[in-house]
Write a protein that holds these residues in place. Structure first.
Motif, mmCIF file in Angstrom:
data_model
loop_
_atom_site.group_PDB
_atom_site.id
_atom_site.type_symbol
_atom_site.label_atom_id
_atom_site.label_comp_id
_atom_site.label_asym_id
_atom_site.label_seq_id
_atom_site.Cartn_x
_atom_site.Cartn_y
_atom_site.Cartn_z
ATOM 1 N N HIS A 6 -10.147 9.910 3.157
ATOM 2 C CA HIS A 6 -8.680 10.051 3.776
ATOM 3 C C HIS A 6 -8.639 9.205 5.237
ATOM 4 O O HIS A 6 -9.597 9.345 5.930
ATOM 5 N N CYS A 7 -7.671 8.961 5.815
ATOM 6 C CA CYS A 7 -7.557 8.175 7.179
ATOM 7 C C CYS A 7 -7.157 9.170 8.143
ATOM 8 O O CYS A 7 -6.164 9.975 7.716
ATOM 9 N N THR A 8 -7.777 9.079 9.205
ATOM 10 C CA THR A 8 -7.507 10.013 10.274
ATOM 11 C C THR A 8 -7.084 9.291 11.691
ATOM 12 O O THR A 8 -7.705 8.428 11.928
ATOM 13 N N HIS A 51 -3.967 1.992 -4.776
ATOM 14 C CA HIS A 51 -4.896 2.995 -4.375
ATOM 15 C C HIS A 51 -5.961 2.617 -3.344
ATOM 16 O O HIS A 51 -6.025 3.024 -2.443
ATOM 17 N N TRP A 52 -6.718 1.686 -3.934
ATOM 18 C CA TRP A 52 -7.768 1.437 -3.107
ATOM 19 C C TRP A 52 -8.205 -0.073 -3.175
ATOM 20 O O TRP A 52 -9.306 -0.409 -2.360
ATOM 21 N N ALA A 53 -7.551 -1.014 -3.510
ATOM 22 C CA ALA A 53 -7.766 -2.229 -3.333
ATOM 23 C C ALA A 53 -6.537 -3.283 -2.686
ATOM 24 O O ALA A 53 -5.661 -2.637 -2.498
ATOM 25 N N GLY A 54 -6.775 -4.398 -2.458
ATOM 26 C CA GLY A 54 -5.655 -5.214 -1.861
ATOM 27 C C GLY A 54 -6.263 -6.159 -1.218
ATOM 28 O O GLY A 54 -7.284 -6.403 -1.076
ATOM 29 N N PRO A 55 -5.293 -6.977 -0.347
ATOM 30 C CA PRO A 55 -5.646 -8.183 0.418
ATOM 31 C C PRO A 55 -6.436 -7.722 1.920
ATOM 32 O O PRO A 55 -6.670 -6.419 1.987
ATOM 33 N N GLU A 56 -6.787 -8.681 2.645
ATOM 34 C CA GLU A 56 -7.451 -8.427 4.023
ATOM 35 C C GLU A 56 -6.660 -7.636 4.775
ATOM 36 O O GLU A 56 -5.384 -7.573 4.757
ATOM 37 N N GLY A 57 -7.365 -6.641 5.352
ATOM 38 C CA GLY A 57 -6.718 -5.689 6.300
ATOM 39 C C GLY A 57 -7.806 -4.654 6.828
ATOM 40 O O GLY A 57 -8.945 -4.391 6.407
ATOM 41 N N TYR A 58 -7.332 -3.813 7.532
ATOM 42 C CA TYR A 58 -8.127 -2.605 7.929
ATOM 43 C C TYR A 58 -8.306 -1.579 6.828
ATOM 44 O O TYR A 58 -7.441 -1.520 6.058
ATOM 45 N N TYR A 71 0.679 -1.235 0.167
ATOM 46 C CA TYR A 71 -0.052 -0.057 0.084
ATOM 47 C C TYR A 71 0.819 0.957 0.079
ATOM 48 O O TYR A 71 1.914 1.503 0.790
ATOM 49 N N THR A 72 0.477 2.296 -0.684
ATOM 50 C CA THR A 72 1.339 3.431 -0.903
ATOM 51 C C THR A 72 0.282 4.584 -0.530
ATOM 52 O O THR A 72 0.825 5.726 -0.221
ATOM 53 N N GLY A 73 -0.909 4.436 -0.495
ATOM 54 C CA GLY A 73 -1.868 5.516 -0.031
ATOM 55 C C GLY A 73 -2.359 6.507 -1.153
ATOM 56 O O GLY A 73 -3.160 7.302 -1.186
ATOM 57 N N ALA A 74 -1.819 6.296 -2.448
ATOM 58 C CA ALA A 74 -2.187 7.022 -3.587
ATOM 59 C C ALA A 74 -1.897 6.086 -4.773
ATOM 60 O O ALA A 74 -1.032 5.282 -4.718
ATOM 61 N N ALA A 102 -5.488 8.061 1.361
ATOM 62 C CA ALA A 102 -6.800 7.377 0.894
ATOM 63 C C ALA A 102 -6.995 6.273 1.492
ATOM 64 O O ALA A 102 -6.188 5.313 1.818
ATOM 65 N N CYS A 103 -8.317 6.150 1.610
ATOM 66 C CA CYS A 103 -8.753 4.692 2.478
ATOM 67 C C CYS A 103 -8.726 3.687 1.484
ATOM 68 O O CYS A 103 -9.183 3.841 0.380
ATOM 69 N N ARG A 104 -8.483 2.419 2.146
ATOM 70 C CA ARG A 104 -8.498 1.290 1.181
ATOM 71 C C ARG A 104 -9.752 0.880 0.618
ATOM 72 O O ARG A 104 -10.789 1.318 1.497
ATOM 73 N N ALA A 105 -10.086 0.156 -0.171
ATOM 74 C CA ALA A 105 -11.139 -0.512 -0.719
ATOM 75 C C ALA A 105 -12.482 0.593 -1.105
ATOM 76 O O ALA A 105 -13.579 0.193 -1.182
ATOM 77 N N LEU A 106 -12.029 2.050 -1.231
ATOM 78 C CA LEU A 106 -13.030 2.875 -1.595
ATOM 79 C C LEU A 106 -12.592 3.411 -2.844
ATOM 80 O O LEU A 106 -11.225 3.849 -3.009
ATOM 81 N N ALA A 107 -13.374 4.125 -3.820
ATOM 82 C CA ALA A 107 -12.803 4.511 -5.416
ATOM 83 C C ALA A 107 -12.287 5.979 -4.959
ATOM 84 O O ALA A 107 -12.864 6.453 -3.940
ATOM 85 N N PRO A 108 -11.498 6.372 -5.683
ATOM 86 C CA PRO A 108 -10.906 7.720 -5.652
ATOM 87 C C PRO A 108 -11.789 8.742 -5.605
ATOM 88 O O PRO A 108 -11.566 9.805 -5.090
#
Length: 238
Positions: free
Chosen positions: A199-201, A135-142, A121-124, A188-194
């Motif tokens: 964003h993560c807080t 950016h927005w997909a990937g394996p299991e995780g928060y 994950y890179t966040g962008a 950017a949050c994972r699993a959400l389209a751009p």
């Protein structure tokens, strides 16, 4: 009165007057004392040790965190003495040492949480499309990548900005806290389209922990309040 009488009285005054006045002794000149010694750079120094509770301890050097999980200068001996002298220690101390995602995180097990990997994950977006996997997909995780640790902090900065020692790993006493820190804050949050512009807080909670003041050891053990990272939440603008 005749002139002869005056002469007689004058002569009588000389004969019957007070004892002759001796000359005052001539004292020697007052001794010339040497000037006070000029110590210069050899002057004795009387330094008083000052302890600043707002100064970051050595364990926090080169760190932006408000706590230390390790501390080479931890005052174990002083903490043991404070515990022995505190008759109310048993009423102040409390801990649930065996904490894990099994009983603290809904829908996530301890093994799952420990296996989460965000190395991809890179966040962008780093590809040609804003919808690539980085950016927005990937394996299991928060949904917001975070570092989770069930820790026993040794020192922490309280809500007033003063550093305290936390009673931890002394005898068999510990105070465990779940610390969750954003790996990519404001990314950017994972699993959400751009298009969501998410964003993560970083979120925090207040912990009440049994503490010791290294700047005032005579205070003994007391409860202090600390703001520690608790979650990395996804925020979507309205």
């Amino acid at each position: 009165m005749a002139l002869s009488s005056l002469v007689f009285l004058a002569l009588a005054g000389v004969a019957l007057g007070a004892a002759p006045h001796h000359r005052a002794p001539a004292y020697r000149p007052a001794p010339a004392y040497h000037p006070a010694p000029a110590y210069g750079h050899h002057a004795p120094k009387y330094e008083h040790e000052y302890c600043d509770p707002t100064a970051a301890p050595a364990c926090n050097a080169n760190s932006t965190l408000s706590y230390c999980l390790e501390d080479d200068e931890y005052p174990t001996y002083e903490i043991k003495g404070a515990i022995s002298a505190d008759r109310l220690f048993a009423k102040k101390y409390a801990d649930v040492a065996d904490q894990s995602a099994d009983d603290l995180v809904d829908g996530v097990t301890k093994d799952q949480e420990e296996a989460f990997d965000y190395s991809y994950y890179t966040g962008a977006s780093t590809g040609d499309s804003p919808y690539d996997v980085t950016h927005w997909a990937g394996p299991e995780g928060y949904i917001c990548p975070s570092d989770v640790v069930y820790a026993t902090p040794k020192r922490a900065q309280n809500v007033e900005g003063k550093w305290r020692v936390i009673v931890n790993d002394v005898h068999y006493y510990s105070q465990t806290a779940r610390l969750e820190t954003c790996l990519f804050p404001e990314a950017a949050c994972r699993a959400l389209a751009p298009c969501y512009q998410s964003h993560c807080t970083q979120k925090s909670v207040y912990h009440r922990l049994l503490s010791f003041d290294p700047c005032d050891p005579y205070k003994g053990l007391f409860i202090d309040i600390y703001k520690l990272p608790s979650a990395c939440s996804c925020h979507i603008p309205a």
